[in-house]
Design a protein around this motif. Structure first.
Motif, PDB file in Angstrom:
ATOM      1  N   ILE A  87      -2.903   9.091  13.913  1.00  0.00           N
ATOM      2  CA  ILE A  87      -1.786   8.427  12.953  1.00  0.00           C
ATOM      3  C   ILE A  87      -1.103   9.548  12.139  1.00  0.00           C
ATOM      4  O   ILE A  87      -1.887  10.461  11.583  1.00  0.00           O
ATOM      5  CB  ILE A  87      -2.527   7.326  12.031  1.00  0.00           C
ATOM      6  N   SER A  88       0.028   9.359  12.029  1.00  0.00           N
ATOM      7  CA  SER A  88       0.838  10.383  11.472  1.00  0.00           C
ATOM      8  C   SER A  88       0.464  10.519   9.879  1.00  0.00           C
ATOM      9  O   SER A  88      -0.151   9.380   9.167  1.00  0.00           O
ATOM     10  CB  SER A  88       2.513  10.345  11.475  1.00  0.00           C
ATOM     11  N   SER A  89       0.833  11.444   9.211  1.00  0.00           N
ATOM     12  CA  SER A  89       0.245  11.597   7.707  1.00  0.00           C
ATOM     13  C   SER A  89       1.106  10.738   6.747  1.00  0.00           C
ATOM     14  O   SER A  89       0.874  10.590   5.654  1.00  0.00           O
ATOM     15  CB  SER A  89       0.186  12.910   7.135  1.00  0.00           C
ATOM     16  N   ASN A  90       2.418  10.423   7.332  1.00  0.00           N
ATOM     17  CA  ASN A  90       3.257   9.608   6.317  1.00  0.00           C
ATOM     18  C   ASN A  90       3.132   8.186   6.302  1.00  0.00           C
ATOM     19  O   ASN A  90       4.110   7.505   6.399  1.00  0.00           O
ATOM     20  CB  ASN A  90       4.714  10.240   6.670  1.00  0.00           C
ATOM     21  N   VAL A  91       1.843   7.804   6.616  1.00  0.00           N
ATOM     22  CA  VAL A  91       1.464   6.283   6.369  1.00  0.00           C
ATOM     23  C   VAL A  91       0.662   5.884   5.630  1.00  0.00           C
ATOM     24  O   VAL A  91      -0.383   6.818   5.127  1.00  0.00           O
ATOM     25  CB  VAL A  91       1.123   5.925   7.671  1.00  0.00           C
ATOM     26  N   TYR A  92       0.607   4.683   5.117  1.00  0.00           N
ATOM     27  CA  TYR A  92      -0.689   4.099   4.362  1.00  0.00           C
ATOM     28  C   TYR A  92      -1.340   3.476   5.407  1.00  0.00           C
ATOM     29  O   TYR A  92      -0.902   2.867   6.339  1.00  0.00           O
ATOM     30  CB  TYR A  92      -0.022   3.302   3.531  1.00  0.00           C
ATOM     31  N   THR A  93      -2.675   3.600   5.444  1.00  0.00           N
ATOM     32  CA  THR A  93      -3.703   3.102   6.491  1.00  0.00           C
ATOM     33  C   THR A  93      -4.749   2.387   5.788  1.00  0.00           C
ATOM     34  O   THR A  93      -5.333   2.617   4.803  1.00  0.00           O
ATOM     35  CB  THR A  93      -4.057   4.056   7.466  1.00  0.00           C
ATOM     36  N   THR A  94      -4.986   1.351   6.649  1.00  0.00           N
ATOM     37  CA  THR A  94      -6.519   0.504   6.262  1.00  0.00           C
ATOM     38  C   THR A  94      -6.836  -0.064   7.182  1.00  0.00           C
ATOM     39  O   THR A  94      -6.517   0.080   8.517  1.00  0.00           O
ATOM     40  CB  THR A  94      -5.948  -0.513   5.075  1.00  0.00           C
ATOM     41  N   GLN A  95      -8.043  -0.426   7.353  1.00  0.00           N
ATOM     42  CA  GLN A  95      -8.840  -1.116   8.219  1.00  0.00           C
ATOM     43  C   GLN A  95      -8.880  -2.647   8.279  1.00  0.00           C
ATOM     44  O   GLN A  95      -9.157  -3.080   7.174  1.00  0.00           O
ATOM     45  CB  GLN A  95     -10.369  -0.548   8.785  1.00  0.00           C
ATOM     46  N   THR A 111       5.343   5.216   4.849  1.00  0.00           N
ATOM     47  CA  THR A 111       5.682   5.346   3.268  1.00  0.00           C
ATOM     48  C   THR A 111       6.985   5.218   3.019  1.00  0.00           C
ATOM     49  O   THR A 111       7.422   5.011   2.032  1.00  0.00           O
ATOM     50  CB  THR A 111       5.038   6.833   2.875  1.00  0.00           C
ATOM     51  N   GLU A 112       7.839   5.280   4.183  1.00  0.00           N
ATOM     52  CA  GLU A 112       9.129   5.125   4.094  1.00  0.00           C
ATOM     53  C   GLU A 112       9.731   3.898   3.466  1.00  0.00           C
ATOM     54  O   GLU A 112      10.641   3.585   3.215  1.00  0.00           O
ATOM     55  CB  GLU A 112      10.056   5.701   5.392  1.00  0.00           C
ATOM     56  N   PHE A 113       8.893   2.861   3.929  1.00  0.00           N
ATOM     57  CA  PHE A 113       9.440   1.520   3.823  1.00  0.00           C
ATOM     58  C   PHE A 113       8.470   0.673   2.656  1.00  0.00           C
ATOM     59  O   PHE A 113       8.538  -0.499   2.826  1.00  0.00           O
ATOM     60  CB  PHE A 113       9.066   0.797   5.164  1.00  0.00           C
ATOM     61  N   LEU A 114       7.759   1.278   2.023  1.00  0.00           N
ATOM     62  CA  LEU A 114       7.158   0.745   0.780  1.00  0.00           C
ATOM     63  C   LEU A 114       6.805   1.684  -0.169  1.00  0.00           C
ATOM     64  O   LEU A 114       6.078   2.787   0.173  1.00  0.00           O
ATOM     65  CB  LEU A 114       5.562   0.280   1.457  1.00  0.00           C
ATOM     66  N   ASN A 115       7.091   1.272  -1.340  1.00  0.00           N
ATOM     67  CA  ASN A 115       6.694   2.313  -2.441  1.00  0.00           C
ATOM     68  C   ASN A 115       6.699   1.707  -3.890  1.00  0.00           C
ATOM     69  O   ASN A 115       6.992   0.593  -4.070  1.00  0.00           O
ATOM     70  CB  ASN A 115       7.960   3.533  -2.567  1.00  0.00           C
ATOM     71  N   GLU A 116       6.736   2.414  -5.024  1.00  0.00           N
ATOM     72  CA  GLU A 116       6.498   2.072  -6.389  1.00  0.00           C
ATOM     73  C   GLU A 116       7.802   1.115  -6.659  1.00  0.00           C
ATOM     74  O   GLU A 116       7.600   0.360  -7.849  1.00  0.00           O
ATOM     75  CB  GLU A 116       6.051   3.152  -7.216  1.00  0.00           C
ATOM     76  N   ASN A 117       8.939   1.165  -6.092  1.00  0.00           N
ATOM     77  CA  ASN A 117      10.098   0.388  -6.579  1.00  0.00           C
ATOM     78  C   ASN A 117       9.709  -1.080  -5.795  1.00  0.00           C
ATOM     79  O   ASN A 117      10.844  -2.049  -6.336  1.00  0.00           O
ATOM     80  CB  ASN A 117      11.196   1.231  -6.237  1.00  0.00           C
TER      81      ASN A 117
END
Ligand code: 5GP
Length: 191
Positions: A87-95, A111-117
């Protein structure tokens, strides 16, 4: 939602292992007119929540999320499942442990498609033990977005996922809650 309960009663098939199949309108063949009613109902239930993004998980959630998004006029992001750790580092991941497939997936969102805004509505087809929702909520928390709530088409109320999610103080809206189903008699009892 009476229309949904009628569809489940008339077309749902109960399988061993507490599995309800609704392949004729939701999970294989999709009744698009019916999904529009589902989307409208989610819009009614979350219309004041400032939703600007809908999050779901592949694959069955995508159709429901897309039709619902037409009523919110917002994009849909779907969490991707992968069995690899590549998995690339620019992602949020979970199981997420899959109730129906019996495997655990690494699940990711860029991380491009989900953020604090973002104010996120999570949508999925079924709620059983809550693993899919817990994973998706974890992704929202990692992104520091605000969680508006979770919209589920069919909650199996005799499993513990609903309680787990409500205990987390999440606004969980299930359009039909099944209290019991009997595979031998073919009966389904709603809450
Ligand atoms: P949970 O993560 O809440 O244990 O399970 C929810 C996920 O498993 C949903 O995304 C759904 O795809 C699948 N699932 C759980 N129970 C059922 C069921 O009875 N029928 C179908 N078709 N899918 C289910």
């Amino acid at each position: 939602m009476q229309l949904l309960k009628d569809k489940i009663t008339n077309q749902g098939k109960i399988f061993p292992g507490n599995i309800l199949k609704v392949d004729s309108f939701l999970n294989h063949q999709i009744d698009v007119d019916f999904l529009c009613e589902i989307g409208k109902e989610f819009k009614n239930r979350f219309h004041n929540c400032g939703v600007n993004k809908i999050l779901t998980i592949e694959a069955s959630g995508i159709g429901i999320a897309c039709i619902t998004a037409q009523f919110f006029h917002c994009p849909v992001v779907f969490a991707k499942k992968t069995k690899t750790k590549n998995i690339s580092s620019n992602v949020y991941t979970t199981q997420v442990a899959s109730f129906t497939h019996g495997v655990t997936y690494d699940v990711m969102v860029s991380t491009e498609f989900l953020n604090e805004n973002d104010t996120v509505l999570i949508i999925d087809d079924f709620l059983a033990k809550g693993q899919a929702l817990i994973g998706l909520i974890d992704l929202v928390n990692q992104s520091k977005a605000r969680l508006a709530g979770c919209g589920i088409v069919i909650e199996k109320g005799f499993q513990d996922g609903g309680k787990t999610i409500r205990d987390m103080n999440v606004n969980l809206q299930s359009l039909a809650i099944i209290n019991a189903m009997d595979a031998c008699k073919g009966t389904i009892e709603f809450g």
